[in-house]
Design a protein around this motif. Structure first.
Motif, PDB file in Angstrom:
ATOM      1  N   GLY A 177      30.884  37.536  40.017  1.00 47.58           N
ATOM      2  CA  GLY A 177      30.818  38.435  41.259  1.00 47.58           C
ATOM      3  C   GLY A 177      32.155  38.252  41.706  1.00 47.58           C
ATOM      4  N   ASN A 214      34.962  40.179  39.462  1.00 46.69           N
ATOM      5  CA  ASN A 214      35.119  41.450  39.450  1.00 46.69           C
ATOM      6  C   ASN A 214      35.266  41.842  40.882  1.00 46.69           C
ATOM      7  OD1 ASN A 214      33.961  41.373  36.774  1.00 46.69           O
ATOM      8  ND2 ASN A 214      32.084  41.921  37.224  1.00 46.69           N
ATOM      9  N   GLY A 215      34.795  41.186  41.596  1.00 46.30           N
ATOM     10  CA  GLY A 215      35.105  41.682  43.342  1.00 46.30           C
ATOM     11  C   GLY A 215      36.725  41.550  43.534  1.00 46.30           C
ATOM     12  N   VAL A 244      34.480  46.312  48.800  1.00 51.22           N
ATOM     13  CA  VAL A 244      33.909  45.900  47.449  1.00 51.22           C
ATOM     14  C   VAL A 244      32.424  45.708  47.356  1.00 51.22           C
ATOM     15  CG1 VAL A 244      34.492  43.383  48.041  1.00 51.22           C
ATOM     16  CG2 VAL A 244      34.628  44.105  45.662  1.00 51.22           C
ATOM     17  N   SER A 245      32.041  45.933  46.164  1.00 44.73           N
ATOM     18  CA  SER A 245      30.518  45.827  45.854  1.00 44.73           C
ATOM     19  C   SER A 245      30.371  44.821  45.069  1.00 44.73           C
ATOM     20  CB  SER A 245      29.832  47.033  45.561  1.00 44.73           C
ATOM     21  OG  SER A 245      29.938  48.079  46.673  1.00 44.73           O
ATOM     22  N   ILE A 246      29.450  43.846  45.284  1.00 40.86           N
ATOM     23  CA  ILE A 246      29.209  42.612  44.246  1.00 40.86           C
ATOM     24  C   ILE A 246      27.817  42.265  44.225  1.00 40.86           C
ATOM     25  CG2 ILE A 246      31.604  41.719  44.366  1.00 40.86           C
ATOM     26  CD1 ILE A 246      30.155  39.433  46.114  1.00 40.86           C
ATOM     27  N   VAL A 286      29.710  35.910  47.884  1.00 34.45           N
ATOM     28  CA  VAL A 286      30.010  36.409  49.199  1.00 34.45           C
ATOM     29  C   VAL A 286      31.059  35.437  50.008  1.00 34.45           C
ATOM     30  CG1 VAL A 286      29.057  37.165  51.353  1.00 34.45           C
ATOM     31  CG2 VAL A 286      27.841  37.752  49.225  1.00 34.45           C
ATOM     32  N   LEU A 313      34.858  35.559  49.010  1.00 30.32           N
ATOM     33  CA  LEU A 313      35.641  36.572  49.455  1.00 30.32           C
ATOM     34  C   LEU A 313      35.787  36.592  50.847  1.00 30.32           C
ATOM     35  CD1 LEU A 313      34.195  39.394  47.143  1.00 30.32           C
ATOM     36  CD2 LEU A 313      36.434  37.878  46.617  1.00 30.32           C
ATOM     37  N   VAL A 365      32.409  43.437  52.022  1.00 33.35           N
ATOM     38  CA  VAL A 365      31.628  43.038  51.123  1.00 33.35           C
ATOM     39  C   VAL A 365      30.210  43.541  51.162  1.00 33.35           C
ATOM     40  CG1 VAL A 365      30.858  41.061  49.779  1.00 33.35           C
ATOM     41  CG2 VAL A 365      32.971  40.666  50.987  1.00 33.35           C
ATOM     42  N   HIS A 392      26.823  43.439  49.230  1.00 33.68           N
ATOM     43  CA  HIS A 392      25.832  42.871  48.353  1.00 33.68           C
ATOM     44  C   HIS A 392      25.026  43.886  47.718  1.00 33.68           C
ATOM     45  CE1 HIS A 392      23.079  40.354  46.367  1.00 33.68           C
ATOM     46  NE2 HIS A 392      22.045  40.605  47.073  1.00 33.68           N
TER      47      HIS A 392
END
Length: 448
Positions: free
Chosen positions: A136, A139-140, A171-173, A182, A185, A198, A200
Motif C-alpha cells: 500500500g 504503490n501509493g 491516490v487510491s490504496i 493511510v 501517506l 488518499v 481507501h
C-alpha cells in the motif's frame, strides 16, 4: 536475544499470591512518540517531545531520522520537568540506510519521508519485516511520483530514490491489511507539492483509531485535513500542502501497554491505578475500560488516574476488535481464564502483524491445556484448566505479555524470550514483579 540473568531464555512468569494492589506508571505511547517524531522532523521549526517512550521501536525511528539529517537531542526539557527530546528539522538527504527492525511504524511511515530527501535511502530490517505487507505504501508513493526499487516484492528490503520533493495529489490504496498505509501517506502529505487525497478502496479498514490519532496530531501541527468524520467523503482523506509547526508535545501513557496490569487486577480481584490516563484520547487502548468492565471488572477515572478493580471472576466476551486489534493477545489471555466462552472477531489482519498472532495464540494457549480455535477473522476461546509449560513469543512483545497474564493464575508458565517486550515496554519484567510485590514467606518456592 541472548540469555542473561535479567532475561533468562525461559523467564518464570510470577504466580499471583493474592489480590494485586498497585500503582503502575506506564511509559509513553509508542504510537504517539513515533508520529510525533515524524511530524517534528518535517516541521518548519524545532520542537520538543516530552516524556517520549524509549524502546526499540522509537529508538529505531529516531536513528532513522538522524540518518536522513534530522537533529534529535535527548535530554531534559527546558523547565526541568523530565526527559524530553529536542527535534531540529534539517534538509533531508541521503545516501542513508534505515534499520526498521520489525517496527511497522518505521517501515511504513518513513518511505514517504525518504521520498522528500535528496538522495537514495535504503530500508532493511529483521527477517520478519520482509514478510510484512508494504504494498500500500510502495504503490501509493509510486502513484504520487516517487521512484522505489523493491525488485517487485512489495516488501522490504527496498530503496527510495528521493528527489528532494514529491508531487503528491490523488491516490487510491487498499489499506485492508494495515491502517498504517493511510497514516504513512497522511503524515508527510503537508510537504507534498499538491498535498494528498488518499482513497481507501478495500472492503475493511482495521485500527481506525490509529488513523484518527494521525489526523488529530496533524491538525495540532497546523495541517488542514478533510476526513470522513468531519463531513468528507467516506474512506477519503485530503490534506492541503502547508508548513508544519514545531510543537511542544507531551506524550500520553501507552494505554495498550497498560493492558497486562489492568488484567492483573481483573484476574486477582485486586486494584491497579494507572496515573495520567487521559480523559480524551484516540489511543485504541482506551477501549480496555469498556472491554475489561464487560469481562467482570469496574473502573473509575479519578484525579489519581484510572483506577481499575477486579472481583476475581472473569466472564467470557463476544467482541469485535477490528478497531483495536493490538489488544487481542491480552484479551485472549484473560479469556482463557474466564468462566465462559469468548469469541474475538474482526482481527484477520493480525495474521500480518509482528507474527501471525492468531496462529501463535492458538498454539501457545492450547499447549498449556487450552481450547482455542481460529475462525476466519478471529478466535473462539473455550476456557479449560490450564497447566504450566513454555509460552513461546515469536519475537512478539504482546505474546510475551499475554503469557505473563496467564502465568498470574497458572503455576509453572515460562516465557521464552521475554526480552522481546523491549520493543515497546523495556522495563516490563521489573514493572511486573514490582506490581506483584514480595512473595509471602508462607508461599512454596517455585521450581522451574
Amino acid at each position: 536475544m541472548t540469555d542473561s540473568p535479567a532475561h533468562p531464555a525461559h523467564w518464570p512468569a510470577p504466580l499471583a499470591h493474592g489480590a494485586v494492589d498497585a500503582t503502575v506508571t506506564v511509559p509513553g505511547s509508542k504510537s504517539v512518540t513515533n508520529r510525533g517524531l515524524v511530524l517534528a522532523a518535517l516541521a518548519a521549526e524545532p520542537g520538543w517531545l516530552r516524556r517520549p517512550l524509549r524502546s526499540r521501536d522509537t529508538l529505531l525511528m529516531a536513528e532513522a531520522l538522524r540518518a536522513m539529517g534530522v537533529g534529535i537531542e535527548e535530554g531534559i526539557g527546558p523547565d526541568g520537568s523530565g526527559e524530553a527530546w529536542r527535534i531540529i528539522p534539517a534538509g533531508l538527504h541521503g545516501p542513508a540506510t534505515v534499520d526498521v527492525g520489525n517496527a511497522g511504524t518505521v517501515m511504513r511511515f518513513l518511505p514517504p519521508v525518504a521520498a522528500l530527501a535528496d538522495g537514495p535511502i535504503r530500508f532493511d530490517g529483521d527477517p520478519r519485516s520482509y514478510e510484512r505487507p508494504l504494498h500500500g505504501v510502495i504503490n501509493g508513493l509510486r502513484a504520487l511520483g516517487a521512484r522505489i526499487d523493491d525488485d517487485g516484492r512489495g516488501a522490504l528490503p527496498l530503496t527510495v530514490h528521493g528527489g528532494g520533493a514529491l508531487d503528491g495529489g490523488p491516490v487510491s490504496i487498499d489499506a485492508s491489511s494495515s491502517s498504517q498505509f493511510v497514516s504513512s501517506l497522511l503524515l508527510s502529505a503537508p510537504r507534498f507539492n499538491q498535498g494528498v487525497e488518499v482513497r481507501h478502496t478495500g472492503s475493511t479498514l482495521p485500527s481506525l483509531p490509529h488513523i484518527l490519532m494521525t489526523v488529530d496530531m496533524l491538525r495540532a501541527a497546523g495541517a488542514q485535513v478533510d476526513t470522513p468524520e468531519s463531513g468528507g467523503e467516506p474512506n477519503v482523506w485530503r490534506i492541503a500542502p502547508s508548513a508544519l509547526l514545531g510543537r511542544d508535545l507531551t506524550v500520553e501513557p501507552d494505554l495498550s501497554n497498560a493492558q497486562p496490569f489492568l488484567a492483573a487486577a481483573l484476574i486477582t480481584g485486586g486494584r491497579v491505578t494507572v496515573p495520567d490516563w487521559p480523559e480524551r484520547t484516540t489511543q485504541p487502548g482506551d477501549a480496555l475500560r469498556e472491554i475489561f468492565t464487560t469481562m467482570g471488572g469496574s473502573c473509575e477515572l479519578t484525579a489519581q488516574g484510572l483506577v481499575f478493580t477486579g472481583t476475581g471472576r472473569i466472564h467470557g466476551i463476544d467482541v469485535d476488535l477490528g478497531d483495536v486489534g493490538e489488544l487481542t493477545p491480552g484479551i485472549a489471555a484473560v479469556a482463557a481464564l474466564a468462566d465462559s466462552e469468548s469469541v474475538l472477531r474482526g482481527v484477520a489482519h493480525l495474521r500480518l502483524h509482528e507474527t501471525d498472532r492468531l496462529a501463535a495464540l492458538t498454539k501457545e494457549i492450547n499447549a498449556l491445556g487450552g481450547d482455542v480455535t481460529e475462525t476466519a477473522d478471529g478466535l473462539r476461546i473455550r476456557p479449560r484448566p490450564l497447566h504450566g509449560g513454555v509460552f513461546h513469543t515469536y519475537h512478539d512483545h504482546r505474546m510475551a505479555t499475554a503469557g505473563a497474564i496467564i502465568g498470574l493464575a497458572v503455576d509453572g508458565v515460562r516465557i521464552e524470550n521475554v526480552g522481546t517486550t523491549a520493543k515497546t515496554l523495556p522495563d516490563f519484567t521489573d514493572m511486573w514483579t514490582g506490581m506483584l510485590g514480595p512473595v509471602p514467606e508462607a508461599a512454596p518456592a517455585r521450581r522451574v
